[in-house]
Design a protein around this motif. Structure first.
Motif, PDB file in Angstrom:
ATOM      1  N   GLY A  69       0.825  -1.013   0.032  1.00  0.00           N
ATOM      2  CA  GLY A  69       0.630  -0.111   0.175  1.00  0.00           C
ATOM      3  C   GLY A  69       0.750   1.129  -0.208  1.00  0.00           C
ATOM      4  N   SER A  70       1.715   1.258   0.206  1.00  0.00           N
ATOM      5  CA  SER A  70       2.878   2.446   0.180  1.00  0.00           C
ATOM      6  C   SER A  70       3.233   3.464  -1.367  1.00  0.00           C
ATOM      7  CB  SER A  70       4.182   2.442   0.349  1.00  0.00           C
ATOM      8  OG  SER A  70       5.140   3.487   0.398  1.00  0.00           O
ATOM      9  N   ILE A  71       3.138   4.270  -1.247  1.00  0.00           N
ATOM     10  CA  ILE A  71       3.416   5.315  -2.375  1.00  0.00           C
ATOM     11  C   ILE A  71       4.301   5.737  -2.401  1.00  0.00           C
ATOM     12  CG2 ILE A  71       0.746   5.605  -2.366  1.00  0.00           C
ATOM     13  CD1 ILE A  71       0.766   8.135  -1.266  1.00  0.00           C
ATOM     14  N   THR A  72       5.083   5.798  -1.308  1.00  0.00           N
ATOM     15  CA  THR A  72       6.473   6.211  -1.690  1.00  0.00           C
ATOM     16  C   THR A  72       7.330   5.492  -2.375  1.00  0.00           C
ATOM     17  OG1 THR A  72       5.779   7.829   0.133  1.00  0.00           O
ATOM     18  CG2 THR A  72       7.584   7.542  -0.118  1.00  0.00           C
ATOM     19  N   PRO A  73       8.326   5.314  -3.089  1.00  0.00           N
ATOM     20  CA  PRO A  73       9.188   4.826  -3.520  1.00  0.00           C
ATOM     21  C   PRO A  73      10.405   4.525  -2.631  1.00  0.00           C
ATOM     22  CG  PRO A  73       8.687   6.082  -5.252  1.00  0.00           C
ATOM     23  CD  PRO A  73       7.751   7.226  -3.909  1.00  0.00           C
ATOM     24  N   GLU A  74      10.537   3.117  -2.606  1.00  0.00           N
ATOM     25  CA  GLU A  74      12.187   2.702  -1.942  1.00  0.00           C
ATOM     26  C   GLU A  74      13.169   2.885  -2.819  1.00  0.00           C
ATOM     27  OE1 GLU A  74      12.900   1.843   0.949  1.00  0.00           O
ATOM     28  OE2 GLU A  74      10.882   2.078   2.220  1.00  0.00           O
ATOM     29  N   GLN A  75      14.502   3.240  -2.726  1.00  0.00           N
ATOM     30  CA  GLN A  75      15.207   3.447  -3.782  1.00  0.00           C
ATOM     31  C   GLN A  75      16.002   2.570  -2.904  1.00  0.00           C
ATOM     32  OE1 GLN A  75      18.297   7.211  -4.452  1.00  0.00           O
ATOM     33  NE2 GLN A  75      15.598   7.658  -4.152  1.00  0.00           N
ATOM     34  N   TRP A  76      16.773   1.965  -4.412  1.00  0.00           N
ATOM     35  CA  TRP A  76      17.693   1.324  -3.893  1.00  0.00           C
ATOM     36  C   TRP A  76      19.263   1.752  -5.507  1.00  0.00           C
ATOM     37  CZ3 TRP A  76      19.432  -3.511  -2.495  1.00  0.00           C
ATOM     38  CH2 TRP A  76      17.922  -3.673  -1.211  1.00  0.00           C
ATOM     39  N   TRP A  77      20.096   1.721  -5.149  1.00  0.00           N
ATOM     40  CA  TRP A  77      20.867   1.820  -5.560  1.00  0.00           C
ATOM     41  C   TRP A  77      21.967   0.670  -6.107  1.00  0.00           C
ATOM     42  CZ3 TRP A  77      24.565   6.810  -5.132  1.00  0.00           C
ATOM     43  CH2 TRP A  77      23.270   8.260  -4.836  1.00  0.00           C
ATOM     44  N   VAL A  78      21.642   0.372  -7.060  1.00  0.00           N
ATOM     45  CA  VAL A  78      22.536  -0.789  -7.991  1.00  0.00           C
ATOM     46  C   VAL A  78      23.882  -0.797  -8.572  1.00  0.00           C
ATOM     47  CG1 VAL A  78      21.820  -3.123  -9.185  1.00  0.00           C
ATOM     48  CG2 VAL A  78      20.342  -2.146  -8.008  1.00  0.00           C
ATOM     49  N   LEU A  79      24.595  -0.886  -8.234  1.00  0.00           N
ATOM     50  CA  LEU A  79      25.974  -1.005  -9.121  1.00  0.00           C
ATOM     51  C   LEU A  79      26.501  -2.247  -9.674  1.00  0.00           C
ATOM     52  CD1 LEU A  79      28.710   0.425 -10.059  1.00  0.00           C
ATOM     53  CD2 LEU A  79      29.977  -0.593  -7.872  1.00  0.00           C
ATOM     54  N   MET A  80      26.187  -1.463 -11.536  1.00  0.00           N
ATOM     55  CA  MET A  80      26.665  -2.951 -12.252  1.00  0.00           C
ATOM     56  C   MET A  80      27.958  -3.238 -12.537  1.00  0.00           C
ATOM     57  SD  MET A  80      23.656  -3.696 -13.203  1.00  0.00           S
ATOM     58  CE  MET A  80      22.353  -3.093 -12.744  1.00  0.00           C
ATOM     59  N   THR A  81      29.143  -4.264 -11.545  1.00  0.00           N
ATOM     60  CA  THR A  81      30.484  -3.761 -11.799  1.00  0.00           C
ATOM     61  C   THR A  81      30.358  -5.482 -11.610  1.00  0.00           C
ATOM     62  OG1 THR A  81      32.183  -4.297  -9.970  1.00  0.00           O
ATOM     63  CG2 THR A  81      30.327  -5.464  -9.497  1.00  0.00           C
ATOM     64  N   GLY A  82      32.387  -6.082 -12.088  1.00  0.00           N
ATOM     65  CA  GLY A  82      32.180  -6.861 -13.156  1.00  0.00           C
ATOM     66  C   GLY A  82      34.182  -7.600 -12.482  1.00  0.00           C
ATOM     67  N   GLY A  83      34.276  -8.458 -12.845  1.00  0.00           N
ATOM     68  CA  GLY A  83      36.084  -8.800 -12.979  1.00  0.00           C
ATOM     69  C   GLY A  83      36.834  -9.166 -13.825  1.00  0.00           C
ATOM     70  N   ASN A  84      37.096  -9.151 -14.323  1.00  0.00           N
ATOM     71  CA  ASN A  84      38.274  -9.403 -15.680  1.00  0.00           C
ATOM     72  C   ASN A  84      37.411  -9.898 -16.751  1.00  0.00           C
ATOM     73  OD1 ASN A  84      40.996  -8.335 -13.689  1.00  0.00           O
ATOM     74  ND2 ASN A  84      40.946 -10.752 -13.839  1.00  0.00           N
ATOM     75  N   LYS A  85      36.376 -10.313 -16.813  1.00  0.00           N
ATOM     76  CA  LYS A  85      35.846 -10.899 -17.771  1.00  0.00           C
ATOM     77  C   LYS A  85      35.026 -10.105 -18.788  1.00  0.00           C
ATOM     78  CE  LYS A  85      35.576 -16.003 -16.641  1.00  0.00           C
ATOM     79  NZ  LYS A  85      34.372 -16.838 -16.547  1.00  0.00           N
ATOM     80  N   ALA A 131      35.176   0.457  -4.668  1.00  0.00           N
ATOM     81  CA  ALA A 131      35.272   0.375  -3.691  1.00  0.00           C
ATOM     82  C   ALA A 131      34.918   1.866  -3.224  1.00  0.00           C
ATOM     83  CB  ALA A 131      37.090   1.197  -3.503  1.00  0.00           C
ATOM     84  N   ALA A 132      34.153   3.132  -4.285  1.00  0.00           N
ATOM     85  CA  ALA A 132      33.923   4.674  -3.694  1.00  0.00           C
ATOM     86  C   ALA A 132      32.322   4.135  -3.756  1.00  0.00           C
ATOM     87  CB  ALA A 132      34.038   5.464  -5.061  1.00  0.00           C
ATOM     88  N   PHE A 133      31.665   3.129  -4.146  1.00  0.00           N
ATOM     89  CA  PHE A 133      30.371   2.539  -4.155  1.00  0.00           C
ATOM     90  C   PHE A 133      30.669   2.318  -2.583  1.00  0.00           C
ATOM     91  CE2 PHE A 133      26.910  -0.407  -4.103  1.00  0.00           C
ATOM     92  CZ  PHE A 133      26.145   0.973  -4.727  1.00  0.00           C
ATOM     93  N   ASN A 134      31.409   1.480  -2.121  1.00  0.00           N
ATOM     94  CA  ASN A 134      31.484   0.462  -0.740  1.00  0.00           C
ATOM     95  C   ASN A 134      31.088   2.118   0.041  1.00  0.00           C
ATOM     96  OD1 ASN A 134      30.495  -2.160  -1.706  1.00  0.00           O
ATOM     97  ND2 ASN A 134      32.674  -2.723  -2.636  1.00  0.00           N
ATOM     98  N   LEU A 138      35.168   4.769 -14.314  1.00  0.00           N
ATOM     99  CA  LEU A 138      35.630   4.061 -13.957  1.00  0.00           C
ATOM    100  C   LEU A 138      36.894   4.462 -13.089  1.00  0.00           C
ATOM    101  CD1 LEU A 138      35.121   1.197 -15.878  1.00  0.00           C
ATOM    102  CD2 LEU A 138      33.659   1.866 -14.126  1.00  0.00           C
ATOM    103  N   THR A 139      37.853   5.740 -13.771  1.00  0.00           N
ATOM    104  CA  THR A 139      38.743   5.700 -13.638  1.00  0.00           C
ATOM    105  C   THR A 139      39.138   6.833 -12.823  1.00  0.00           C
ATOM    106  OG1 THR A 139      38.994   7.328 -15.497  1.00  0.00           O
ATOM    107  CG2 THR A 139      39.958   4.960 -15.743  1.00  0.00           C
ATOM    108  N   THR A 140      38.003   8.211 -12.294  1.00  0.00           N
ATOM    109  CA  THR A 140      37.692   9.330 -11.720  1.00  0.00           C
ATOM    110  C   THR A 140      36.645   9.525 -10.942  1.00  0.00           C
ATOM    111  OG1 THR A 140      36.899  10.556 -13.105  1.00  0.00           O
ATOM    112  CG2 THR A 140      39.267  10.743 -13.389  1.00  0.00           C
ATOM    113  N   ILE A 141      35.313   8.088 -10.627  1.00  0.00           N
ATOM    114  CA  ILE A 141      34.985   8.318  -9.778  1.00  0.00           C
ATOM    115  C   ILE A 141      34.790   8.265  -8.150  1.00  0.00           C
ATOM    116  CG2 ILE A 141      34.245   5.971 -10.116  1.00  0.00           C
ATOM    117  CD1 ILE A 141      31.402   8.754  -9.279  1.00  0.00           C
ATOM    118  N   THR A 142      34.371   8.992  -7.212  1.00  0.00           N
ATOM    119  CA  THR A 142      34.279   9.249  -5.940  1.00  0.00           C
ATOM    120  C   THR A 142      33.498   8.912  -4.819  1.00  0.00           C
ATOM    121  OG1 THR A 142      34.264  11.397  -5.867  1.00  0.00           O
ATOM    122  CG2 THR A 142      36.767  10.590  -6.318  1.00  0.00           C
ATOM    123  N   SER A 143      33.346   8.763  -3.764  1.00  0.00           N
ATOM    124  CA  SER A 143      32.529   8.563  -2.976  1.00  0.00           C
ATOM    125  C   SER A 143      31.904   9.998  -3.020  1.00  0.00           C
ATOM    126  CB  SER A 143      32.597   8.646  -1.118  1.00  0.00           C
ATOM    127  OG  SER A 143      31.796   8.311  -0.970  1.00  0.00           O
TER     128      SER A 143
END
Length: 267
Positions: free
Chosen positions: A85-101, A112-115, A173-178
């Motif tokens: 019944g909520s009309i106020t959205p719950e906000q989620w920030w999802v970071l799409m990350t990955g490894g070597n592949k 690291a900035a996201f954490n 990816l190279t300059t982002i900061t918290s």
């Protein structure tokens, strides 16, 4: 591995008419007939998805409170804090990350900035919920969403069956900061982020609405495994089959194309 409704993949051309009642009935009948066949194939394929339950539980219980999104839990996770019944959205920030592949080893700084941002959000009221989706570990889900690594997806979650708004923003990816992420939350993201409303929208898109989002993710992942020469062979075989069928139709009295430079005869 399980294709929930993977048999629906063969019916993807029906999406354009899926809202018509007659086609809806045909669509559902087709799914039922093909379901067993695809489930049998899917059970024999190795799963590419990796999920460390212990590490995920530790991350979500830490002061950062960063959840780990995966194929089996993404929907439950995003709907978790939503109240009926909520009309106020719950906000989620999802970071799409990955490894070597998928990120070629360049996602360490943005992660690291996201954490760090999550740790600061945890001490403040009315801040977003935070989660990571690692496309090295969850290639099917990333393909199902058509989600590029290094992007921030902001979900505005409401109770089902309300439509869900998603905003996406590519991060450097190279300059982002918290501090940049904190400023984004302070200034508002809608002015600089792109609203996601395409085919691969995980809630509102036509693939998701017809139960085809995750099966499409499996198909796209599988095609990604094919080397270019194998794909060209498949195209060549398909072209030869089409030409062979056309020639057989002409040999059995089918219509022939008009010679070059001449008008086709009237009927």
């Amino acid at each position: 591995m399980r294709f929930s409704s993977a048999s629906a993949l063969l019916a993807m051309p029906l999406l354009a008419v899926a809202d018509t009642p007659d086609y809806q009935a045909q669509f559902q009948e087709y799914l039922g007939q093909a379901q067993g066949y695809f489930e049998k194939i899917a059970s024999n394929l190795p799963s590419p998805n990796k999920y460390d339950h212990a590490a995920a539980a530790e991350a979500s219980a830490s002061p950062n409170n960063v959840h780990t999104i995966a194929l089996h839990n993404w929907k439950d996770t995003l709907y978790g804090p939503v109240t009926a019944g909520s009309i106020t959205p719950e906000q989620w920030w999802v970071l799409m990350t990955g490894g070597n592949k998928t990120c070629f080893g360049h996602c360490g700084k943005v992660e690291a900035a996201f954490n760090e941002t999550a740790r600061k959000f945890a001490t403040e009221p009315d801040t977003p919920h935070m989660a990571l989706l690692n496309c090295d570990n969850q290639p099917v889900l990333c393909n199902a969403w058509s989600a590029p690594v290094g992007s921030l997806w902001i979900f505005e979650m409401l109770p089902e069956p309300s439509p869900i708004s998603i905003f996406t923003k590519r991060l450097n990816l190279t300059t982002i900061t918290s501090d940049e992420l904190l400023q984004l939350q302070k200034d508002g993201y809608k002015a600089v982020a792109h609203e996601h409303d395409g085919l691969f929208h995980p809630f509102n898109g036509p693939l998701a609405q017809n139960g085809l989002s995750i099966p499409a993710g499996w198909v796209l992942w599988a095609f990604g495994l094919l080397p270019s020469w194998a794909f060209m062979i498949l195209v060549s075989l398909f072209s030869r089959r089409m030409m062979s069928s056309r020639m057989e139709g002409q040999m059995h009295g089918g219509p022939r194309p008009a010679p070059t430079g001449q008008a086709a005869p009237r009927r």
